[in-house]
Design a protein around this motif. Structure first.
Motif, mmCIF file in Angstrom:
data_model
loop_
_atom_site.group_PDB
_atom_site.id
_atom_site.type_symbol
_atom_site.label_atom_id
_atom_site.label_comp_id
_atom_site.label_asym_id
_atom_site.label_seq_id
_atom_site.Cartn_x
_atom_site.Cartn_y
_atom_site.Cartn_z
ATOM 1 N N GLU A 157 35.211 33.896 40.521
ATOM 2 C CA GLU A 157 36.849 34.305 41.189
ATOM 3 C C GLU A 157 37.346 34.949 39.867
ATOM 4 O O GLU A 157 36.998 34.875 38.753
ATOM 5 C CB GLU A 157 37.351 32.872 41.180
ATOM 6 N N ILE A 158 38.365 35.809 40.054
ATOM 7 C CA ILE A 158 39.005 36.667 39.238
ATOM 8 C C ILE A 158 39.913 35.529 38.231
ATOM 9 O O ILE A 158 40.901 35.032 39.112
ATOM 10 C CB ILE A 158 40.009 37.569 39.896
ATOM 11 N N PRO A 159 39.860 35.660 37.097
ATOM 12 C CA PRO A 159 40.629 34.713 36.464
ATOM 13 C C PRO A 159 41.942 35.017 36.349
ATOM 14 O O PRO A 159 42.652 35.982 36.678
ATOM 15 C CB PRO A 159 40.490 35.060 34.923
ATOM 16 N N GLU A 160 42.708 34.148 36.489
ATOM 17 C CA GLU A 160 44.275 34.059 36.686
ATOM 18 C C GLU A 160 44.877 34.885 35.148
ATOM 19 O O GLU A 160 44.315 34.187 34.185
ATOM 20 C CB GLU A 160 45.126 32.850 36.830
ATOM 21 N N TYR A 161 45.635 35.606 35.203
ATOM 22 C CA TYR A 161 46.469 36.237 34.170
ATOM 23 C C TYR A 161 47.427 35.145 33.588
ATOM 24 O O TYR A 161 48.379 34.839 34.438
ATOM 25 C CB TYR A 161 46.997 37.530 34.306
ATOM 26 N N ASP A 162 47.074 34.619 32.416
ATOM 27 C CA ASP A 162 48.112 33.735 31.830
ATOM 28 C C ASP A 162 47.981 33.969 30.316
ATOM 29 O O ASP A 162 47.311 33.954 29.459
ATOM 30 C CB ASP A 162 47.558 32.201 31.948
ATOM 31 N N GLU A 165 47.020 31.890 27.353
ATOM 32 C CA GLU A 165 45.295 31.758 27.279
ATOM 33 C C GLU A 165 44.761 32.718 26.259
ATOM 34 O O GLU A 165 43.737 32.514 25.890
ATOM 35 C CB GLU A 165 44.761 31.485 28.519
ATOM 36 N N ILE A 175 37.271 33.984 29.602
ATOM 37 C CA ILE A 175 37.702 35.023 30.635
ATOM 38 C C ILE A 175 37.223 36.557 30.538
ATOM 39 O O ILE A 175 36.999 37.169 31.776
ATOM 40 C CB ILE A 175 39.388 35.230 30.205
ATOM 41 N N LYS A 201 41.810 44.467 42.354
ATOM 42 C CA LYS A 201 42.466 43.426 41.584
ATOM 43 C C LYS A 201 42.015 43.227 40.255
ATOM 44 O O LYS A 201 42.746 42.684 39.144
ATOM 45 C CB LYS A 201 42.108 42.061 42.537
ATOM 46 N N THR A 205 44.248 43.183 36.825
ATOM 47 C CA THR A 205 44.211 41.866 35.850
ATOM 48 C C THR A 205 43.912 42.414 34.330
ATOM 49 O O THR A 205 44.528 42.236 33.487
ATOM 50 C CB THR A 205 43.073 41.033 36.120
ATOM 51 N N LYS A 208 46.842 44.349 32.829
ATOM 52 C CA LYS A 208 47.840 43.429 32.295
ATOM 53 C C LYS A 208 47.296 42.665 31.029
ATOM 54 O O LYS A 208 48.340 42.771 30.119
ATOM 55 C CB LYS A 208 48.076 42.335 33.256
#
Length: 239
Positions: A157-162, A165, A175, A201, A205, A208
């Motif tokens: 899954e594409i890692p969520e941008y945070d 982290e 990541i 996507k 990511t 960003k």
């Protein structure tokens, strides 16, 4: 003269030397002409040192006993360690994937299906956060990737941008490697989702993250570029 009382540190050093010698004997046994028989004898001998003996020990390169058995393709030893000695499998499945040992991969997954999606928590040989699918994708081993999917693995899954982290080196490394693995054309094409949409996507990511970082900025932008190139070429082929 009365005997000199032994210092506790001397006894500890002596025990460590004994255990070191036994570890070497165990490792030699697994490389012998009759590894299973000789390994059983060496483990039985070592287990007499109850306070020192730990079957989960690792050699100077970070490999466990099970890791050695996998590298040597010793299925009878692998079964002995897992079934009779209840060896705790940690990163050994990822090692089996790395060396393309499908029999070993299949056996470990059948013993514990959850291993197919488990991340390496504490890296010794493998980096923390590494999964079997990630390893197969990074190596661009299509047959192994399909092999894992057939045994219950899921696409990455594409890692969520945070942004929080990104300051954790270990977490960011996981990541980054996930992005690198998931962006491989081979992995994009086996996902259930639209590979073009997923590629864009991933590119978004990476852009960003790159805007928030100095370290690995170029690497992230390269993944972005690769994804955009893949999407463009894919569309051209379809059209």
């Amino acid at each position: 003269m009365p005997p000199t009382k032994r210092d506790e540190s001397d006894e500890t050093m002596e025990n460590e030397e004994i255990w070191k010698a036994l570890r070497n004997e165990i490792l030699a046994a697994i490389r012998s002409n009759d590894p299973k028989t000789n390994l059983k004898l060496a483990i039985e001998k070592a287990s007499k040192l109850k306070d020192l003996f730990n079957l989960q020990f690792r050699d100077e390169h970070g490999y466990s006993l099970l890791g050695h058995a996998i590298k040597l393709h010793l299925m009878d030893v692998i079964k002995y360690l897992v079934e009779e000695k209840e060896f705790r499998v940690k990163e050994e499945l990822v090692i089996a994937v790395e060396i393309d040992y499908k029999d070993g991969v299949d056996y470990l997954i059948r013993q514990n299906p959850a291993l197919v999606s488990r991340k390496v928590l504490a890296g010794t040989v493998c980096r923390p956060g590494m999964t079997p699918v990630m390893m197969a994708s990074l190596l661009e081993n299509e047959s192994m990737l399909k092999f894992l999917f057939a045994r219950g693995a899921r696409p990455l899954e594409i890692p969520e941008y945070d942004p929080r982290e990104l300051n954790n080196i270990i977490r960011f490394d996981s990541i980054y490697r996930t992005l690198l693995a998931i962006s491989k054309p081979m992995h994009l094409c086996v996902m259930n989702e639209d590979p073009v949409m997923v590629a864009f996507k991933i590119a978004e990511t990476c852009e960003k993250m790159a805007a928030s970082l100095d370290v690995a900025k170029d690497e992230l932008l390269q993944i972005k570029k690769n994804c955009e190139t893949f999407a463009t070429n894919f569309i051209r082929k379809v059209v």
